[in-house]
Design a protein around this motif. Structure first.
Motif, mmCIF file in Angstrom:
data_model
loop_
_atom_site.group_PDB
_atom_site.id
_atom_site.type_symbol
_atom_site.label_atom_id
_atom_site.label_comp_id
_atom_site.label_asym_id
_atom_site.label_seq_id
_atom_site.Cartn_x
_atom_site.Cartn_y
_atom_site.Cartn_z
ATOM 1 N N MET A 88 9.890 18.471 -9.121
ATOM 2 C CA MET A 88 9.237 18.443 -10.436
ATOM 3 C C MET A 88 10.272 18.210 -11.526
ATOM 4 O O MET A 88 10.045 17.451 -12.467
ATOM 5 N N GLY A 89 11.437 18.854 -11.375
ATOM 6 C CA GLY A 89 12.514 18.663 -12.340
ATOM 7 C C GLY A 89 13.110 17.271 -12.276
ATOM 8 O O GLY A 89 13.452 16.682 -13.315
ATOM 9 N N MET A 90 13.238 16.728 -11.083
ATOM 10 C CA MET A 90 13.804 15.386 -10.917
ATOM 11 C C MET A 90 12.872 14.310 -11.467
ATOM 12 O O MET A 90 13.312 13.314 -12.042
ATOM 13 N N ALA A 91 11.570 14.500 -11.254
ATOM 14 C CA ALA A 91 10.603 13.482 -11.675
ATOM 15 C C ALA A 91 10.283 13.546 -13.160
ATOM 16 O O ALA A 91 9.856 12.543 -13.745
ATOM 17 N N ALA A 92 10.480 14.700 -13.773
ATOM 18 C CA ALA A 92 10.080 14.906 -15.173
ATOM 19 C C ALA A 92 10.603 13.836 -16.131
ATOM 20 O O ALA A 92 9.848 13.333 -16.974
ATOM 21 N N PRO A 93 11.890 13.449 -16.055
ATOM 22 C CA PRO A 93 12.396 12.454 -17.022
ATOM 23 C C PRO A 93 12.102 11.006 -16.662
ATOM 24 O O PRO A 93 12.413 10.097 -17.443
ATOM 25 N N LEU A 94 11.516 10.767 -15.498
ATOM 26 C CA LEU A 94 11.294 9.387 -15.056
ATOM 27 C C LEU A 94 10.070 8.780 -15.735
ATOM 28 O O LEU A 94 9.002 9.393 -15.786
ATOM 29 N N SER A 95 10.234 7.558 -16.229
ATOM 30 C CA SER A 95 9.089 6.814 -16.751
ATOM 31 C C SER A 95 8.342 6.191 -15.581
ATOM 32 O O SER A 95 8.829 6.189 -14.446
ATOM 33 N N ASP A 96 7.175 5.637 -15.852
ATOM 34 C CA ASP A 96 6.429 4.987 -14.783
ATOM 35 C C ASP A 96 7.207 3.797 -14.229
ATOM 36 O O ASP A 96 7.207 3.553 -13.016
ATOM 37 N N ASP A 97 7.884 3.050 -15.116
ATOM 38 C CA ASP A 97 8.705 1.928 -14.650
ATOM 39 C C ASP A 97 9.841 2.421 -13.759
ATOM 40 O O ASP A 97 10.173 1.782 -12.747
#
Length: 206
Positions: A86-95
């Protein structure tokens, strides 16, 4: 549902799945941009080429692109409850997610062998036939005879860490992290011995 009917449905599903393996949809995503993110964020756990060294972390090389993308979305949206991811994915944009998934899906899977060969007989039976008595369908009905899965529908399982597969089956069974009605129902019908055996069998699939 009668055992014979269950097996017949599993056979039909396997046939349909087999015809779909060649059709791999193409999605947006730049593998080169994805590699930058992987090198900086993902490689420590999943490996620089998506073949993880630790059995606590899934190998993502060769996994279907949309499946990886959708799991990243699930982590970011809190649908899946793994605190680390959850922490790793949080800053990722859809792109970013499409780029990362494009990179991992383009990597070559490193074949793995089962660690406990004594589990192969039961594991093969569960994977290829299921258990008609407890109404556990054959795993290959959805994930394919060789564990290749079906893009957009079912993930690739072949050469995955047995320990990771077993953890996911247990998570489905008790409803932690993974919330998939179909898999939760199937796992709830599986014994601990069946889950351990099929996880070992899956790890050696090609």
């Amino acid at each position: 549902m009668k055992p014979k009917m269950l097996l017949a449905l599993a056979a039909v599903a396997a046939a349909v799945a087999g015809s779909a393996f060649a059709a791999s949809p193409v999605y947006k995503g730049d593998p080169a941009k994805g590699k930058v993110i992987v090198d900086q964020v993902c490689a420590a756990c999943h490996g620089v080429d998506g073949n993880s060294a630790g059995s606590n972390y899934p190998s993502l090389a060769g996994q279907h692109q949309k499946y990886i993308h959708d799991q990243l979305q699930a982590f970011k949206g809190g649908v899946r409850k793994n605190p680390v991811m959850m922490g790793m994915a949080a800053p990722l944009s859809d792109d970013d997610m499409w780029n990362v998934s494009a990179y991992f899906s383009s990597q070559k899977i490193k074949p793995r062998e089962a660690n406990d060969k004594t589990q192969m007989v039961l594991g093969k039976q569960v994977y290829r036939v299921g258990n008609p008595v407890t109404r556990v369908p054959a795993c290959m009905a959805c994930h394919g005879p060789a564990g290749s899965g079906i893009p957009d529908k079912f993930p690739r399982l072949s050469s995955q860490h047995a320990a990771y597969v077993l953890t996911q089956l247990n998570n489905f069974k008790v409803g932690t992290d993974r919330k998939n009605p179909v898999m939760s129902d199937i796992a709830s019908r599986m014994s601990d011995a069946e889950m351990k055996a099929v996880a070992e069998y899956i790890s050696g699939l090609r």
